[in-house]
Motif scaffolding. Structure first.
Motif, PDB file in Angstrom:
ATOM      1  N   VAL A 217       0.825  -1.207   0.000  1.00 16.03           N
ATOM      2  CA  VAL A 217       0.000   0.000   0.000  1.00 16.03           C
ATOM      3  C   VAL A 217       0.867   1.269   0.000  1.00 16.03           C
ATOM      4  O   VAL A 217       0.341   2.366  -0.184  1.00 16.03           O
ATOM      5  CB  VAL A 217      -0.947   0.032   1.221  1.00 16.03           C
ATOM      6  CG1 VAL A 217      -1.940  -1.111   1.152  1.00 16.03           C
ATOM      7  CG2 VAL A 217      -0.158  -0.015   2.527  1.00 16.03           C
ATOM      8  N   SER A 218       2.172   1.113   0.206  1.00 10.00           N
ATOM      9  CA  SER A 218       3.066   2.270   0.235  1.00 10.00           C
ATOM     10  C   SER A 218       3.951   2.348  -1.001  1.00 10.00           C
ATOM     11  O   SER A 218       4.149   3.429  -1.554  1.00 10.00           O
ATOM     12  CB  SER A 218       3.951   2.238   1.489  1.00 10.00           C
ATOM     13  OG  SER A 218       3.164   2.394   2.658  1.00 10.00           O
ATOM     14  N   LEU A 219       4.504   1.231  -1.421  1.00 10.41           N
ATOM     15  CA  LEU A 219       5.359   1.186  -2.609  1.00 10.41           C
ATOM     16  C   LEU A 219       4.609   0.449  -3.713  1.00 10.41           C
ATOM     17  O   LEU A 219       4.566  -0.775  -3.752  1.00 10.41           O
ATOM     18  CB  LEU A 219       6.687   0.502  -2.290  1.00 10.41           C
ATOM     19  CG  LEU A 219       7.711   0.359  -3.425  1.00 10.41           C
ATOM     20  CD1 LEU A 219       7.842   1.639  -4.237  1.00 10.41           C
ATOM     21  CD2 LEU A 219       9.057  -0.076  -2.869  1.00 10.41           C
ATOM     22  N   MET A 220       3.991   1.235  -4.594  1.00  8.94           N
ATOM     23  CA  MET A 220       3.090   0.683  -5.586  1.00  8.94           C
ATOM     24  C   MET A 220       3.782   0.473  -6.929  1.00  8.94           C
ATOM     25  O   MET A 220       4.603   1.289  -7.354  1.00  8.94           O
ATOM     26  CB  MET A 220       1.892   1.621  -5.792  1.00  8.94           C
ATOM     27  CG  MET A 220       1.203   2.059  -4.503  1.00  8.94           C
ATOM     28  SD  MET A 220       0.544   0.655  -3.583  1.00  8.94           S
ATOM     29  CE  MET A 220      -0.733   0.108  -4.721  1.00  8.94           C
ATOM     30  N   THR A 221       3.445  -0.623  -7.596  1.00  2.93           N
ATOM     31  CA  THR A 221       3.884  -0.859  -8.968  1.00  2.93           C
ATOM     32  C   THR A 221       2.865  -0.254  -9.921  1.00  2.93           C
ATOM     33  O   THR A 221       1.666  -0.508  -9.803  1.00  2.93           O
ATOM     34  CB  THR A 221       4.003  -2.363  -9.257  1.00  2.93           C
ATOM     35  OG1 THR A 221       4.982  -2.935  -8.392  1.00  2.93           O
ATOM     36  CG2 THR A 221       4.428  -2.605 -10.709  1.00  2.93           C
ATOM     37  N   ILE A 222       3.344   0.558 -10.841  1.00  2.00           N
ATOM     38  CA  ILE A 222       2.486   1.111 -11.886  1.00  2.00           C
ATOM     39  C   ILE A 222       2.848   0.357 -13.159  1.00  2.00           C
ATOM     40  O   ILE A 222       3.876   0.616 -13.784  1.00  2.00           O
ATOM     41  CB  ILE A 222       2.698   2.623 -12.061  1.00  2.00           C
ATOM     42  CG1 ILE A 222       2.612   3.326 -10.704  1.00  2.00           C
ATOM     43  CG2 ILE A 222       1.676   3.188 -13.039  1.00  2.00           C
ATOM     44  CD1 ILE A 222       1.314   3.140  -9.964  1.00  2.00           C
ATOM     45  N   LYS A 223       2.026  -0.607 -13.520  1.00  2.00           N
ATOM     46  CA  LYS A 223       2.351  -1.564 -14.571  1.00  2.00           C
ATOM     47  C   LYS A 223       2.750  -0.879 -15.872  1.00  2.00           C
ATOM     48  O   LYS A 223       2.059   0.008 -16.359  1.00  2.00           O
ATOM     49  CB  LYS A 223       1.159  -2.491 -14.821  1.00  2.00           C
ATOM     50  CG  LYS A 223       1.493  -3.692 -15.694  1.00  2.00           C
ATOM     51  CD  LYS A 223       0.335  -4.666 -15.757  1.00  2.00           C
ATOM     52  CE  LYS A 223       0.696  -5.885 -16.601  1.00  2.00           C
ATOM     53  NZ  LYS A 223      -0.434  -6.849 -16.678  1.00  2.00           N
ATOM     54  N   GLY A 224       3.901  -1.295 -16.386  1.00  2.00           N
ATOM     55  CA  GLY A 224       4.399  -0.773 -17.651  1.00  2.00           C
ATOM     56  C   GLY A 224       5.103   0.564 -17.554  1.00  2.00           C
ATOM     57  O   GLY A 224       5.640   1.057 -18.546  1.00  2.00           O
ATOM     58  N   LEU A 225       5.114   1.166 -16.348  1.00  2.00           N
ATOM     59  CA  LEU A 225       5.711   2.488 -16.199  1.00  2.00           C
ATOM     60  C   LEU A 225       6.832   2.523 -15.151  1.00  2.00           C
ATOM     61  O   LEU A 225       7.943   2.933 -15.441  1.00  2.00           O
ATOM     62  CB  LEU A 225       4.626   3.512 -15.825  1.00  2.00           C
ATOM     63  CG  LEU A 225       3.573   3.791 -16.909  1.00  2.00           C
ATOM     64  CD1 LEU A 225       2.502   4.709 -16.361  1.00  2.00           C
ATOM     65  CD2 LEU A 225       4.206   4.393 -18.140  1.00  2.00           C
ATOM     66  N   GLY A 226       6.509   2.099 -13.917  1.00  2.60           N
ATOM     67  CA  GLY A 226       7.513   2.179 -12.866  1.00  2.60           C
ATOM     68  C   GLY A 226       6.892   1.986 -11.502  1.00  2.60           C
ATOM     69  O   GLY A 226       6.039   1.117 -11.324  1.00  2.60           O
ATOM     70  N   TYR A 227       7.280   2.846 -10.552  1.00  2.18           N
ATOM     71  CA  TYR A 227       6.838   2.694  -9.171  1.00  2.18           C
ATOM     72  C   TYR A 227       6.444   4.055  -8.585  1.00  2.18           C
ATOM     73  O   TYR A 227       6.853   5.108  -9.080  1.00  2.18           O
ATOM     74  CB  TYR A 227       7.939   2.072  -8.314  1.00  2.18           C
ATOM     75  CG  TYR A 227       8.367   0.713  -8.786  1.00  2.18           C
ATOM     76  CD1 TYR A 227       7.705  -0.445  -8.357  1.00  2.18           C
ATOM     77  CD2 TYR A 227       9.424   0.566  -9.680  1.00  2.18           C
ATOM     78  CE1 TYR A 227       8.094  -1.706  -8.801  1.00  2.18           C
ATOM     79  CE2 TYR A 227       9.814  -0.698 -10.130  1.00  2.18           C
ATOM     80  CZ  TYR A 227       9.146  -1.811  -9.685  1.00  2.18           C
ATOM     81  OH  TYR A 227       9.518  -3.056 -10.140  1.00  2.18           O
ATOM     82  N   LYS A 228       5.661   3.997  -7.506  1.00  5.70           N
ATOM     83  CA  LYS A 228       5.223   5.211  -6.836  1.00  5.70           C
ATOM     84  C   LYS A 228       5.228   4.988  -5.337  1.00  5.70           C
ATOM     85  O   LYS A 228       4.740   3.956  -4.860  1.00  5.70           O
ATOM     86  CB  LYS A 228       3.824   5.594  -7.333  1.00  5.70           C
ATOM     87  CG  LYS A 228       3.260   6.847  -6.691  1.00  5.70           C
ATOM     88  CD  LYS A 228       2.037   7.373  -7.449  1.00  5.70           C
ATOM     89  CE  LYS A 228       0.894   6.413  -7.468  1.00  5.70           C
ATOM     90  NZ  LYS A 228      -0.323   7.010  -8.072  1.00  5.70           N
TER      91      LYS A 228
END
Length: 234
Positions: A217-228
């Motif tokens: 819930v803190s380090l999210m994967t943004i599929k095809g782009l990166g991380y948030k």
């Protein structure tokens, strides 16, 4: 208190001499500053500033398409970050004008590398003295100063690479950081081929910061782009 977290600050360096740019970048990086962008003209600097969001600008007074004084005024219309002039113009009138416009310091070329580092660090300490390098996440806290995670009362050490990755994500908290940008921030100017290593580090970071690493819930994967990185209060 250590001021290592100041080395994570984003620095914009503007000068039309490539040799000077290379030298200053080398001086800063050898001292631990890694997040540096350069520009050779006022127009380029303004464009970089819009997307890079510097936390310190080092400006020459004489630029091919205008003056550093005018550039400073333009930059400060949108974001009031500190400015250091680094220039061959050493006349008193130029210094007075720079300080009158709100510059934080004024250095004349040639200069000693140690003096530049001293002044840069002094500006950052003054400008960000109230900043707390402890960052609250949903289920843990990051203490960048001590390079550790605090979760459920336990202090968990971060490796150097984990620290660099989290620092890059925190600088862009709430925004997507691409895989390429994370690799560059962590492994330097030649980041190609580190994608798998980055994924492994991300897994280990999640084990340290998340209550349930398989459902982050803190380090999210943004599929095809990166991380948030999701930071409380941001």
């Amino acid at each position: 208190m250590s001021f290592d977290y100041l080395k994570q600050k984003r620095i914009l360096l503007v000068d039309d001499e490539q040799g000077l740019l290379d030298m200053v970048v080398s001086i800063l990086r050898e001292d631990g500053f890694q997040n540096i962008r350069t520009a050779k003209t006022a127009k380029e600097a303004a464009a970089v500033s819009e997307t890079y969001h510097p936390e310190l600008a080092i400006l020459d007074v004489m630029l091919p398409d205008g003056s550093g004084f005018n550039l400073m005024e333009q930059l400060k219309r949108t974001s009031d970050y500190p400015v250091l002039f680094l220039t061959a113009r050493g006349e008193d009138d130029d210094k007075f004008r720079g300080f009158d416009l709100g510059a934080d310091d004024y250095m004349v070329k040639p200069f000693l590398p140690k003096e530049l580092l001293f002044r840069v660090t002094a500006i950052l300490r003054r400008s960000y003295k109230d900043e707390n390098p402890r960052v609250k996440l949903s289920d843990s806290e990051i203490d960048f100063d001590r390079a550790e995670i605090i979760k459920n009362g336990e202090h968990i050490s971060l490796t150097a690479k984990e620290h660099d990755i989290l620092a890059a994500l925190y600088r862009n908290a709430g925004r997507i950081v691409t895989i390429d940008a994370l690799c560059e921030a962590t492994w330097g100017d030649n980041p190609f081929g580190y994608e798998n290593s980055l994924m492994a580090h991300i897994r280990r970071i999640r084990e340290k910061i998340e209550a349930n690493p398989s459902q982050p819930v803190s380090l999210m994967t943004i599929k095809g782009l990166g991380y948030k990185l999701i930071v409380e209060g941001k």
